[in-house]
Design a protein around this motif. Structure first.
Motif, mmCIF file in Angstrom:
data_model
loop_
_atom_site.group_PDB
_atom_site.id
_atom_site.type_symbol
_atom_site.label_atom_id
_atom_site.label_comp_id
_atom_site.label_asym_id
_atom_site.label_seq_id
_atom_site.Cartn_x
_atom_site.Cartn_y
_atom_site.Cartn_z
ATOM 1 N N ALA A 167 -58.581 9.139 8.991
ATOM 2 C CA ALA A 167 -58.192 10.019 10.097
ATOM 3 C C ALA A 167 -57.800 9.179 11.310
ATOM 4 C CB ALA A 167 -59.327 10.981 10.440
ATOM 5 N N CYS A 168 -58.616 8.180 11.623
ATOM 6 C CA CYS A 168 -58.303 7.311 12.771
ATOM 7 C C CYS A 168 -56.957 6.616 12.558
ATOM 8 C CB CYS A 168 -59.408 6.266 12.964
ATOM 9 S SG CYS A 168 -60.990 6.981 13.480
ATOM 10 N N LEU A 169 -56.716 6.183 11.334
ATOM 11 C CA LEU A 169 -55.470 5.488 11.021
ATOM 12 C C LEU A 169 -54.264 6.430 11.141
ATOM 13 C CD1 LEU A 169 -54.477 2.710 9.944
ATOM 14 C CD2 LEU A 169 -54.667 3.655 7.632
ATOM 15 N N ALA A 170 -54.389 7.619 10.579
ATOM 16 C CA ALA A 170 -53.256 8.565 10.590
ATOM 17 C C ALA A 170 -52.903 8.970 12.019
ATOM 18 C CB ALA A 170 -53.592 9.791 9.744
ATOM 19 N N VAL A 171 -53.927 9.192 12.832
ATOM 20 C CA VAL A 171 -53.677 9.593 14.223
ATOM 21 C C VAL A 171 -53.009 8.447 14.989
ATOM 22 C CG1 VAL A 171 -54.756 10.275 16.391
ATOM 23 C CG2 VAL A 171 -55.595 11.200 14.243
ATOM 24 N N THR A 172 -53.513 7.241 14.791
ATOM 25 C CA THR A 172 -52.947 6.088 15.490
ATOM 26 C C THR A 172 -51.478 5.902 15.119
ATOM 27 O OG1 THR A 172 -55.123 5.044 15.501
ATOM 28 C CG2 THR A 172 -53.243 3.599 15.886
ATOM 29 N N VAL A 173 -51.190 6.008 13.837
ATOM 30 C CA VAL A 173 -49.807 5.853 13.381
ATOM 31 C C VAL A 173 -48.952 7.019 13.888
ATOM 32 C CG1 VAL A 173 -48.325 5.743 11.344
ATOM 33 C CG2 VAL A 173 -50.488 4.504 11.371
ATOM 34 N N GLY A 174 -49.530 8.206 13.881
ATOM 35 C CA GLY A 174 -48.802 9.386 14.355
ATOM 36 C C GLY A 174 -48.402 9.245 15.811
ATOM 37 N N ARG A 175 -49.321 8.697 16.606
ATOM 38 C CA ARG A 175 -49.031 8.509 18.026
ATOM 39 C C ARG A 175 -47.972 7.422 18.209
ATOM 40 N NH1 ARG A 175 -47.262 10.172 21.717
ATOM 41 N NH2 ARG A 175 -47.637 9.379 23.804
ATOM 42 N N ALA A 176 -48.121 6.323 17.452
ATOM 43 C CA ALA A 176 -47.176 5.208 17.568
ATOM 44 C C ALA A 176 -45.768 5.649 17.176
ATOM 45 C CB ALA A 176 -47.622 4.041 16.693
ATOM 46 N N ARG A 177 -45.669 6.582 16.264
ATOM 47 C CA ARG A 177 -44.355 7.075 15.848
ATOM 48 C C ARG A 177 -43.863 8.210 16.738
ATOM 49 N NH1 ARG A 177 -42.935 5.912 10.275
ATOM 50 N NH2 ARG A 177 -41.998 7.950 9.934
ATOM 51 N N GLY A 178 -44.690 8.615 17.693
ATOM 52 C CA GLY A 178 -44.304 9.712 18.579
ATOM 53 C C GLY A 178 -44.352 11.071 17.893
ATOM 54 N N ALA A 179 -45.009 11.143 16.749
ATOM 55 C CA ALA A 179 -45.064 12.409 16.015
ATOM 56 C C ALA A 179 -46.104 13.358 16.599
ATOM 57 C CB ALA A 179 -45.348 12.146 14.541
ATOM 58 N N ILE A 180 -47.099 12.821 17.287
ATOM 59 C CA ILE A 180 -48.033 13.684 18.028
ATOM 60 C C ILE A 180 -48.081 13.189 19.478
ATOM 61 C CG2 ILE A 180 -49.529 14.426 16.122
ATOM 62 C CD1 ILE A 180 -51.519 12.231 17.027
ATOM 63 N N ASP A 181 -48.412 14.100 20.379
ATOM 64 C CA ASP A 181 -48.464 13.679 21.783
ATOM 65 C C ASP A 181 -49.876 13.208 22.153
ATOM 66 O OD1 ASP A 181 -49.911 16.012 22.102
ATOM 67 O OD2 ASP A 181 -48.268 17.125 23.036
ATOM 68 N N GLN A 182 -49.953 12.681 23.349
ATOM 69 C CA GLN A 182 -51.208 12.134 23.873
ATOM 70 C C GLN A 182 -52.333 13.169 23.823
ATOM 71 O OE1 GLN A 182 -51.360 9.015 24.818
ATOM 72 N NE2 GLN A 182 -53.346 8.933 25.849
ATOM 73 N N GLU A 183 -51.966 14.406 24.173
ATOM 74 C CA GLU A 183 -52.974 15.451 24.256
ATOM 75 C C GLU A 183 -53.579 15.751 22.883
ATOM 76 O OE1 GLU A 183 -51.505 19.059 26.002
ATOM 77 O OE2 GLU A 183 -53.358 20.106 25.461
#
Ligand code: M6R
Length: 364
Positions: A167-183
């Motif tokens: 989960a930590c990995l997927a979120v980190t990658v998601g943020r780095a790719r701009g697929a999820i926002d900061q919030e």
């Protein structure tokens, strides 16, 4: 030792709030509440494809992660069991990354799949529990789960710490790719940090699950159903029950029921349904109704919303905490473990050393 628990498996189930917390502390900065993964010697966020390979319960952790990587990071993910993947000669793209998940770090099929991916030019990331294992050594980068030694053959705390790490990995990658926002990232960090306390709440249902295990122990076959990330959890629940209680069990994607398995349903078959309040809630509710209409004996694992909606239809239910759908697999893992555990105890099997099984499978 077993610290007063009757089996290692039970002790390891009860350690989960602690070891999930330890794993979160490794990957979420406790001061800032932000994700803090180590730097990798490759660009995971820029990967063209993620290939996840593992065996058994570790494979189911990878299967859950497929849903997370696809929805949160929008990365194409393939997930496969190592004993099939390694012989398939799968073509792998340039810029691809392969992720291996293993408690022991010594599973031979997983290791050989890793070597295949390496030959195909993939960068190798692994999630391993045992430090200094072969899989860890042969990887370009390793994330350790903080489960501590797992003695029981049935994997429990290794699974939930693998999920935590993924989960930590997927979120980190998601943020780095701009697929999820900061919030959204912060929401998930918050939801994850609540998991140890919520997991402890789930453990408080142990007595109730023990009562329900009586029903399960009398069955010849048991079905587990879920959708989305709860589908791999259904598979995991069935594996846990098979391996320690020797009762035949199958997990199915709830939507696949009407394509065959519903023919198995009668009033002798307990059907364990995992239905958190998520985007697929209503879809699973209709599947539960289909099962009940055929006098299936449903055991519902759901939060208050699901229980309120279905309590008049189902035979049994256990109310789990409401949570962000993303962390539901971590919490719903616990009742399926306890159910398998108590069923096996009632059956009188050797819970920590089930017949025909080894903790680490180093043969092909
Ligand atoms: O050590 P590994 O995580 O590579 O082991 C993989 C499987 O052998 C393991 O998860 C097995 O399925 C467990 N006994 C399931 O409880």
């Amino acid at each position: 030792g077993k610290d007063g628990y009757r089996h290692y498996m039970l002790k390891e189930i009860y350690e989960q709030p602690q070891v999930i917390g330890d794993t979160l502390n490794a990957y979420i900065n406790p001061e800032t509440g932000t994700f803090s993964l180590p730097d990798f010697p490759f660009d995971l966020a820029g990967a063209s494809k993620l290939t996840i390979v593992a065996c058994g319960t570790a494979y189911y952790a990878g299967f859950v992660a497929k849903y997370w990587f696809e929805t949160l990071a929008r990365i194409p993910v393939e997930v496969d069991i190592a004993s099939e993947f390694r012989y398939r000669e799968a073509p792998l793209p340039p810029g691809g990354i392969a992720l291996f998940i293993s408690q022991s770090g010594e599973t031979l099929d997983t290791l050989e799949a890793l070597r295949y991916c390496k030959r195909q030019g993939q960068k190798i990331l692994s999630i391993v529990n045992a430090p200094e294992s072969t899989i860890a050594r042969e990887s370009d980068a390793v994330l350790y789960t903080m489960a501590g030694p797992e003695i029981g053959v049935a994997s429990t705390k290794a699974f939930t710490t693998q999920l935590t790490t993924l989960a930590c990995l997927a979120v980190t990658v998601g943020r780095a790719r701009g697929a999820i926002d900061q919030e959204r990232m912060q929401q998930i960090a918050h939801a994850l940090r609540e998991v140890p306390a919520r997991a402890a709440d789930v453990l408080a249902h142990d007595e109730r699950l023990k009562e329900l295990a009586q029903e399960v122990s009398e069955a010849r076959d048991v079905l587990y159903l879920g959708r989305g990330a709860m589908y791999p959890l259904a598979l995991e629940g069935a594996l846990k029950l098979k391996e320690i209680s020797y009762i035949h069990a199958e997990g199915y994607a709830a939507g696949e029921l009407k394509h065959g398995p519903i023919a198995l349903i009668d009033d002798n078959v307990p059907v364990i349904v995992l239905v958190p309040s998520d985007a697929l809630f209503e879809k699973v509710v209709s599947n539960v109704q289909e099962v009940c209409a055929r006098s299936g004996k449903v055991l519902l694992l759901a939060d208050k919303k699901g229980i309120d909606k279905l309590k008049d239809k189902v035979r049994w239910s256990v109310e789990l905490p409401a949570c962000d759908p993303l962390v539901a697999p971590l919490l719903y893992a616990i009742p399926v473990q306890l159910l398998a555990y108590h069923t096996a105890v009632l059956k009188g099997t050797d819970v920590d050393q089930p017949r025909n099984l080894a903790k680490s499978v180093t043969v092909e």
